[in-house]
Design a protein around this motif. Structure first.
Motif, PDB file in Angstrom:
ATOM      1  N   LEU C  13     -12.964 -15.865 -86.357  1.00 59.15           N
ATOM      2  CA  LEU C  13     -14.408 -15.857 -86.114  1.00 59.15           C
ATOM      3  C   LEU C  13     -15.064 -14.628 -86.756  1.00 59.15           C
ATOM      4  CD1 LEU C  13     -14.507 -17.054 -82.401  1.00 59.15           C
ATOM      5  CD2 LEU C  13     -15.334 -18.294 -84.406  1.00 59.15           C
ATOM      6  N   LEU C  14     -14.402 -13.482 -86.625  1.00 57.85           N
ATOM      7  CA  LEU C  14     -14.959 -12.264 -87.219  1.00 57.85           C
ATOM      8  C   LEU C  14     -15.008 -12.401 -88.734  1.00 57.85           C
ATOM      9  CD1 LEU C  14     -13.254  -9.429 -85.122  1.00 57.85           C
ATOM     10  CD2 LEU C  14     -15.618 -10.217 -85.006  1.00 57.85           C
ATOM     11  N   ALA C  15     -13.962 -13.026 -89.299  1.00 61.38           N
ATOM     12  CA  ALA C  15     -13.881 -13.145 -90.759  1.00 61.38           C
ATOM     13  C   ALA C  15     -15.032 -13.967 -91.319  1.00 61.38           C
ATOM     14  CB  ALA C  15     -12.546 -13.755 -91.161  1.00 61.38           C
ATOM     15  N   VAL C  16     -15.476 -15.011 -90.593  1.00 62.90           N
ATOM     16  CA  VAL C  16     -16.605 -15.784 -91.116  1.00 62.90           C
ATOM     17  C   VAL C  16     -17.943 -15.151 -90.755  1.00 62.90           C
ATOM     18  CG1 VAL C  16     -15.380 -17.976 -91.206  1.00 62.90           C
ATOM     19  CG2 VAL C  16     -16.668 -17.375 -89.156  1.00 62.90           C
ATOM     20  N   GLY C  17     -17.890 -13.980 -90.144  1.00 54.33           N
ATOM     21  CA  GLY C  17     -19.137 -13.248 -89.942  1.00 54.33           C
ATOM     22  C   GLY C  17     -19.800 -13.477 -88.602  1.00 54.33           C
ATOM     23  N   VAL C  18     -19.078 -14.046 -87.636  1.00 46.59           N
ATOM     24  CA  VAL C  18     -19.645 -14.175 -86.293  1.00 46.59           C
ATOM     25  C   VAL C  18     -19.704 -12.771 -85.683  1.00 46.59           C
ATOM     26  CG1 VAL C  18     -19.297 -15.129 -83.985  1.00 46.59           C
ATOM     27  CG2 VAL C  18     -18.718 -16.492 -85.992  1.00 46.59           C
TER      28      VAL C  18
END
Ligand code: NA
Ligand code: NA
Lengths: 165, 315, 426
Positions: C13-18
């Motif tokens: 999730l962090l990787a896609v910018g959430v």
């Protein structure tokens, strides 16, 4: 529409500032009343925490508007603008899903637990829960608005491509 | 994963049992007894998942709210109970019970039932009155021997109007303060003392920062063991009976351990260097705090007055 | 297995910018939906409970106090005093930076406030004197960790309230430890400046200048005594001391006549934003913590450690490693609220000195503020210096090493490290 958006944001920013100052005043009064006047203010903690709930959630709304929530957007920086828009749409949709679930569940919860009173200030619980709910609804609308903007960007860039051919 | 593989058997149900105190507290021991009886006698058709130590909610408020909306099945709540059932406050009136046995008689009889039933408005089925026990006072100024000794003492009390009024009537300056600040508050002198059951005095190491412990027995705090109403109604009659019985057995374990532990605790707190005294004659304290009874009766109305009278008559 | 799956979900999730706050909430929600049959209307309650705790009030108020002191000219005066003290040495601005951070650490409770206040003045000055911007940012960022080691300290207030130990004792312990770390930073700054020939000589030392800047800085220098004194004399509780710090910020701002109405509004706005950033993550971490209990993850995570239950050093090393790794992506606040309570029973069983474990956690917390991508020390400083976090980290490694040495000292030689603190406490 755009003007309404701006006024709502400005209004909330102003209220947030007021709440932070109120938090300071409440704690200061608590100390003064307990230590120097010897009439402890029993509800002080609850009022101070109410301002905290406000600042946390409506402050989070402010951060959503400014897009300043802490995140790692290295993937978005790696890709070209079209792909970056797509990734933004994905990540924002995930956020929207979370806010949607929170909003749906908030209603029955506040209905059943909202009548309870905070023990000292006698404030009904629907006040703090309601603040959270309103903030989540505002954030939900805001993120949808941002997604629409990203979609428009993609559409525009696709059209440009068509022209190029 | 809980509820995953075990929940497959369609005729078995797992009930979560949550409380804020650690598993080795008398509540935890009572919960173990409860679990054993329910699981044995229902042939494991009803299983109990004990979640102590505040893992599903670290205050009675949170737990009763969770149970009433259904995220927790079974829970215990003591002082915060009056937030949803103001009549429970009657049992916490100052000096309304002088001995444990007196309290148990009332709570296990029709009066206890009557007050417990009021939880149904919050979708909770009251099962039995467990207990937090008698509360005692510690402070750093003087040993409490007569009500006059309370004069101007800054005593931290939990968030409850009745408790605040009680200490006001006694002449102290009661104040509510977040539990997490109490230790440092007493160490540095922001407050003079606090009131809690002995188990809290011990587990929070208040003996390190408090000189005097007075066995005041000023308030008896019962705790309601309750179950979410929908979950209760989903049980068969036979299962309901077993759960009620287990609730009472668990209650007895809770009460016995509390009584036993209190004696031990007095000794160990003395060893830690606290000066301990006991109020032998509570009458002057009762006299002074009587207005608190009237106030609560005024606030809650005739029914409450009725209950108070009945408790008085039962002695 | 479940903890690992959850971690992977969060990372994806962090990787896609959430945003971090939502990544935590979404992960908790997904696992609660798929692996339990709980009623999830509880989500609002958990968001609420995540922030409804009195000691947390120290976060917004200390952030506000720091911002006010910055607006009110306190940081400028502290910089001048440090200049008078060490400005004449070659590479002196790096020392000035560390010493100002030490002073500022004594009047503010969070690292972010310290890095903003010192960075806004020191980084441009260091740029003018031809220090590499990465080095300026790193020095300020590292210095900001003194904001949480030297009292007042928000992390100490939170840790004390969660672990049930005296915040006053923690504060007193922080003084010598913070000073030791500051000396370590000075050594690093000295080595780097000397080796790379950074900076120039400042004005020659003069007693007159020192006296003048000292007088000007007096109100700022009194603040730490007011805050600590307020707590020790029992006038305020540790959390309330944050309100006292705000009061100091306002009063001193008026004494200096540097705090304007506009400055006050700016400080409020800035503080609301920084508060919401931290607190909203804490709110959604509340749901994550709830999912931990519902899925019994606490037990699963602690179980492997139980075999070391008779070895205090192993327990502290393992806890440090977990918090260090977590510290790359989580703010210390989240870890102390969600992870540390899982360790506390083990700490008790192992009979580790609670004070020792507390300082171990606080030092790892400080290290986490220096490790990107989530590094509250580096955000503002790298933005001011206009360098990437990675560039600043090249220089920061040596400063982090100082913290690691302090951490090891705390784990292996607690008697030496806690010698002065214990004297102070008695
Ligand atoms: Na500090
Ligand atoms: Na980090």
């Amino acid at each position: 529409m755009r003007a309404a958006h701006r006024y709502v944001n400005l209004f909330i920013k102003y209220l947030n500032n007021t709440m932070l100052f109120a938090m300071f005043i409440v704690l200061l009064l608590q100390v003064i009343l307990r230590r120097f006047i010897d009439i402890p203010w029993a509800g002080a903690e609850e009022w101070a925490l109410l301002t905290m709930v406000w600042i946390t959630f409506l402050g989070a709304y402010q951060c959503t508007v400014e897009d300043s929530h802490l995140k790692m957007d290295f993937l978005q920086n790696v890709f070209t603008s079209k792909w970056s828009s797509l990734i933004q749409i994905i990540s924002k949709s995930i956020v929207v899903w979370f806010l949607f679930m929170a909003n749906v569940w908030a209603y029955p919860f506040i209905q059943s637990a909202g009548d309870k009173l905070l023990p000292m200030s006698k404030l009904p619980m629907w006040v703090p829960y309601g603040i959270i709910w309103i903030a989540c609804i505002l954030m939900f609308i805001e993120v949808i608005y941002q997604i629409v903007k990203e979609v428009k960007k993609i559409v525009i860039s696709l059209r440009k491509k068509e022209h190029n051919f | 994963l809980p509820g995953g593989d075990e929940g497959n058997k369609s005729d078995s149900v797992t009930l979560t049992f949550a409380f804020e105190l650690p598993n080795d507290h008398p509540w935890g021991k009572g919960a173990e007894e409860f679990k054993e009886i329910v699981e044995n006698e229902t042939d494991e058709e009803v299983k109990i998942d004990i979640q102590g130590g505040g893992s599903m909610g670290d205050s009675g408020s949170e737990i009763q709210e969770g149970s009433s909306v259904g995220s927790i099945d079974i829970g215990i709540s003591s002082t915060p109970l009056s937030e949803i059932n103001p009549y429970a406050e009657i049992f916490s009136l100052p000096y309304i019970f002088e001995t444990r046995e007196e309290a148990w008689d009332v709570l296990d009889g029709t009066i206890g039932e009557e007050v417990g039933e009021r939880l149904e408005e919050n979708d909770l089925k009251h099962l039995a009155w467990w207990e937090d026990g008698f509360r005692q006072v510690t402070n750093n100024v003087r040993a409490i021997e007569s009500p006059e000794d309370f004069d101007k003492l800054k005593i931290r009390v939990p968030e409850s109007d009745v408790r605040i009024d009680t200490f006001k009537e006694l002449g102290a300056s009661p104040l509510s303060m977040s539990f997490s600040e109490v230790f440092t508050g007493m160490e540095q002198g922001s407050i003079d003392g606090q009131e809690n059951p002995l188990s809290v005095v011990e587990s929070s190491s208040y003996y390190d920062v408090q000189e005097y412990l007075t066995i005041t027995d000023h308030v008896y705090t019962p705790a309601s063991l309750f179950i979410n109403m929908d979950k209760w109604e989903s049980l068969t009659d036979e299962q309901q009976e077993i759960v009620l019985k287990a609730a009472e057995e668990g209650r007895d374990v809770n009460r016995e351990l509390n009584a036993e532990k209190d004696d031990e605790l007095v000794d160990s707190l003395k060893e830690e260097g606290m000066e301990v005294n006991t109020i032998e004659d509570p009458e002057p304290f009762q006299e002074k705090t009587k207005p608190v009874w009237d106030e609560l009766a005024d606030e809650l109305g005739e029914e409450a007055e009725d209950i108070i009278d009945k408790i008085q008559d039962s002695k | 297995m479940t903890p690992l799956l959850m971690l992977i979900t969060i990372l994806v999730l962090l990787a896609v910018g959430v945003p971090i706050a939502f990544a935590l909430g979404v992960t908790a929600l997904v696992f609660l939906i798929f692996f339990t049959d709980l009623q999830l209307n509880i989500i609002v309650q958990q968001l609420f409970q995540g922030v409804y705790s009195f000691p947390l009030l120290a976060i917004p108020l200390f952030i506000f106090a720091g911002s006010l002191m910055n607006q009110g000219g306190m940081s400028k005066r502290l910089v001048n005093l440090s200049l008078a003290l060490v400005g004449m040495i070659k590479g002196g601005l790096a020392f000035v930076n560390v010493i100002t951070s030490t002073f500022f650490g004594a009047i503010t409770g969070t690292a972010a406030a310290a890095s903003a206040a010192v960075g806004q003045i020191m980084i441009p000055e260091m740029n003018k004197d031809n220090y590499p911007p990465g080095f300026s940012a790193a020095t300020t960022s590292a210095g900001s960790s003194l904001g949480i080691l030297i009292p007042p300290s928000v992390p100490m207030i939170l840790y004390g309230s969660i672990a049930g130990i005296s915040v006053a004792d923690l504060f007193l312990t922080g003084i010598p430890i913070g000073i030791l770390v500051a000396i370590g930073y000075l050594i690093v700054a000295f080595i780097l400046s000397l080796k790379n020939d950074y900076g120039s000589k400042g004005k020659a030392f003069s007693f007159k200048f020192l006296f003048k800047t000292f007088i000007e800085a007096i109100p700022a220098l009194i603040v730490p005594f007011v805050i600590l004194g307020g707590i020790i004399s029992g006038i305020v509780t540790p959390t309330e001391s944050a309100a006292l710090a705000v009061l100091c910020g306002i009063v001193v701002g008026f004494i200096f006549r540097e705090l304007s109405w506009k400055g006050l509004i700016y400080a409020l706005e800035d503080s609301v934003r920084n508060t919401a950033l931290v607190m909203f993550i804490l709110a959604t971490a509340g749901i994550l913590g709830f999912s931990f209990s519902a899925l019994n993850i606490g037990e699963q995570m602690i179980e492997p450690f139980m075999q070391y239950a008779d070895n205090p050093i192993a327990v502290m090393l393992l806890a440090s490693i977990i918090l260090f790794i977590g510290g790359f992506i989580f703010d210390g606040t989240v870890m102390v609220v969600v992870l540390v309570p899982l360790f506390l029973p083990l700490v008790q069983a192992t009979a580790i000195d609670p004070l020792q474990f507390a300082i171990v956690v606080i030092i790892v917390w400080g290290i986490g503020q220096q490790t990107p991508p989530v590094a509250s020390g580096l955000y503002i400083t790298t933005a001011i210096a206009n360098v990437s976090m990675l560039e600043a980290s090249k220089y920061n490694i040596l400063y982090i090493l100082v913290l690691v040495i302090a951490l090891m000292g705390m784990i292996f030689y607690p008697d030496i490290m806690l010698y002065f603190p214990k004297l102070l406490i008695q």
